[in-house]
Design a protein around this motif. Sequence first.
Motif, PDB file in Angstrom:
ATOM      1  N   PHE A   1      42.681  38.621  33.974  1.00  0.00           N
ATOM      2  CA  PHE A   1      41.122  38.673  34.063  1.00  0.00           C
ATOM      3  C   PHE A   1      40.526  37.328  34.188  1.00  0.00           C
ATOM      4  N   LEU A   2      39.407  37.057  34.864  1.00  0.00           N
ATOM      5  CA  LEU A   2      38.702  35.960  34.874  1.00  0.00           C
ATOM      6  C   LEU A   2      37.250  36.365  35.089  1.00  0.00           C
ATOM      7  N   PHE A   3      36.574  35.838  33.945  1.00  0.00           N
ATOM      8  CA  PHE A   3      34.928  35.858  34.172  1.00  0.00           C
ATOM      9  C   PHE A   3      34.515  34.514  34.246  1.00  0.00           C
ATOM     10  N   ALA A   4      33.493  34.165  35.338  1.00  0.00           N
ATOM     11  CA  ALA A   4      33.039  32.934  35.470  1.00  0.00           C
ATOM     12  C   ALA A   4      31.589  33.076  35.979  1.00  0.00           C
ATOM     13  N   GLY A   5      30.762  32.164  35.235  1.00  0.00           N
ATOM     14  CA  GLY A   5      29.393  32.112  35.720  1.00  0.00           C
ATOM     15  C   GLY A   5      28.530  31.672  34.674  1.00  0.00           C
TER      16      GLY A   5
ATOM     17  N   ILE B   1      30.567  29.335  32.385  1.00  0.00           N
ATOM     18  CA  ILE B   1      32.027  29.367  31.624  1.00  0.00           C
ATOM     19  C   ILE B   1      33.185  29.811  32.596  1.00  0.00           C
ATOM     20  N   ASN B   2      34.288  29.719  32.195  1.00  0.00           N
ATOM     21  CA  ASN B   2      35.355  30.275  32.645  1.00  0.00           C
ATOM     22  C   ASN B   2      35.933  30.872  31.590  1.00  0.00           C
ATOM     23  N   TYR B   3      36.044  32.203  31.517  1.00  0.00           N
ATOM     24  CA  TYR B   3      36.781  32.782  30.348  1.00  0.00           C
ATOM     25  C   TYR B   3      37.995  33.616  31.037  1.00  0.00           C
ATOM     26  N   ARG B   4      39.192  33.249  30.716  1.00  0.00           N
ATOM     27  CA  ARG B   4      40.385  33.905  31.360  1.00  0.00           C
ATOM     28  C   ARG B   4      41.126  34.610  30.208  1.00  0.00           C
ATOM     29  N   ALA B   5      41.497  35.958  30.334  1.00  0.00           N
ATOM     30  CA  ALA B   5      42.492  36.349  29.455  1.00  0.00           C
ATOM     31  C   ALA B   5      43.444  37.211  30.337  1.00  0.00           C
TER      32      ALA B   5
ATOM     33  N   ALA C   1      33.491  38.081  38.279  1.00  0.00           N
ATOM     34  CA  ALA C   1      34.537  38.472  37.553  1.00  0.00           C
ATOM     35  C   ALA C   1      35.674  39.023  38.591  1.00  0.00           C
ATOM     36  N   GLU C   2      37.030  38.508  38.143  1.00  0.00           N
ATOM     37  CA  GLU C   2      38.175  38.988  39.120  1.00  0.00           C
ATOM     38  C   GLU C   2      39.369  39.553  38.252  1.00  0.00           C
ATOM     39  N   TRP C   3      39.916  40.519  38.742  1.00  0.00           N
ATOM     40  CA  TRP C   3      41.219  41.228  38.160  1.00  0.00           C
ATOM     41  C   TRP C   3      42.371  41.102  39.181  1.00  0.00           C
ATOM     42  N   ASN C   4      43.617  40.589  38.699  1.00  0.00           N
ATOM     43  CA  ASN C   4      44.607  40.883  39.302  1.00  0.00           C
ATOM     44  C   ASN C   4      45.151  42.036  39.037  1.00  0.00           C
ATOM     45  N   LEU C   5      44.861  43.165  39.611  1.00  0.00           N
ATOM     46  CA  LEU C   5      45.263  44.755  39.440  1.00  0.00           C
ATOM     47  C   LEU C   5      46.763  44.906  39.708  1.00  0.00           C
ATOM     48  N   ALA C   6      47.265  43.989  40.797  1.00  0.00           N
ATOM     49  CA  ALA C   6      48.633  44.082  41.029  1.00  0.00           C
ATOM     50  C   ALA C   6      49.006  42.703  41.527  1.00  0.00           C
ATOM     51  N   SER C   7      50.339  42.472  41.815  1.00  0.00           N
ATOM     52  CA  SER C   7      50.819  41.389  42.022  1.00  0.00           C
ATOM     53  C   SER C   7      50.295  40.881  43.655  1.00  0.00           C
ATOM     54  N   TRP C   8      49.855  41.972  44.200  1.00  0.00           N
ATOM     55  CA  TRP C   8      49.174  41.628  45.647  1.00  0.00           C
ATOM     56  C   TRP C   8      47.952  42.074  46.054  1.00  0.00           C
TER      57      TRP C   8
END
Length: 412
Positions: A282-286, A275-279, A321-328
């Motif tokens: 935040f992205l969870f995939a696997g 699955i790809n779950y995006r909120a 999982a990956e999180w965009n904690l800041a724009s950079w």
Amino acid sequence: MLKLFFSFLLFVSFLSFAQESNTDKLSFDRSGGYARIQSLGNNPFVVDPENMKTNPAYAAYYQNFLWGDLGSSKVGADNNGVGQFAGFSLKITPSLTVGGLLTRKDFQSNSIGLLDPTGVVSTVNSLLGVTRVVNLDNNLELFGSYLLRNMVFGLGVAYASTTDKYTPATGSGDEGSASQFGLNAGLILEVNKDLDVDVDVSLILPSATYTPGTGSKTAASNTLLMVDARAFYKINPKLTVVPLVNFVTVSGTVDQAGKSSDLPSSTILGLGVGINYRAGDFLFAGGPSLMYSSTTDPSIPNISPETSSSFFTFPAWNIGAEWNLASWFIARFGYVASTTNETWQRVISTTKTDEFTKTTFGANDGATLGIGLRFGQFGLDATVNEEILRQGFNNIGGGKATLAYISASYAF
């Protein structure tokens, strides 16, 4: 074949002026690479620039794009990071994209950029008892993609060769040579607003030959066929289901002293669903997958009997999982785990067969960490050496590498 490739690009470039293309659906974060996939638990369920290596149709998603790998912290024999490569894709028209890859013998991805994956050069050299064929290196791949409304076509070709020739002042010399030709084709199809499908086929043909001044030649060659397919079915704006299938077949022959025999042959089949779950950011995939592989080593008369082996892996988990904690800044976490049942068989006679079975676990199982840095159109993605988290204050002046693998990209 190169003439055919460039004729194809010329043909579709003329078509592109007559066709109306919708590229809005292709707009998304143009960054990533092998380090991102590795950080997300070696994840096959996400879209990434890495996909261009196996499916050239993905070049349409990454027009005007430079990317490559600085490699791993494990230093190779040439004092460079293992896995380095460089690539580009250029927008010729809104529909047509062309690009290229320069790869080395330590390339990390299973594609036509991977040199001598079955070891035909070492096979010939081992039969000779001396190194007379130079290993393949510095592979050149050219690819192109063409966007036509709800589908994208892609085509790629790759070639590498080496020669070691001796010509004496008198008498007959000898020559060792190796070459590899690769061809791949891909399709990305938007079936409807909720379903996208990508399919790619790759053919790799490595060969190695030693021709003495007198006597018969020694040669080995292989044929590798790889097929990959994925579907992205959107359940709702946040959740997408991603089933996938992989198929690989390998076969080859070796010639020595005027006689021809078969090399080991293999078949691999993989199935998975994730699955790809995006909120928001935040992205969870696997998800889980299974793989079955079978290899047969033919018998050598008066030397060794026929042997075969099979591997059934289930479940194999690749999650991230990956999180965009800041724009950079992007933080990533992944996990890999697999269980495999291995079986070996040795034919003793027409009525007797030895068999051995055991259960093993993946050598690279465990957690993965990674980061992504974004500075304007430049992206740097890296896997993190988790050992530094255990070192504490020893990191100050310590000798541990912080980043295990680095990918870089620039979208312009």
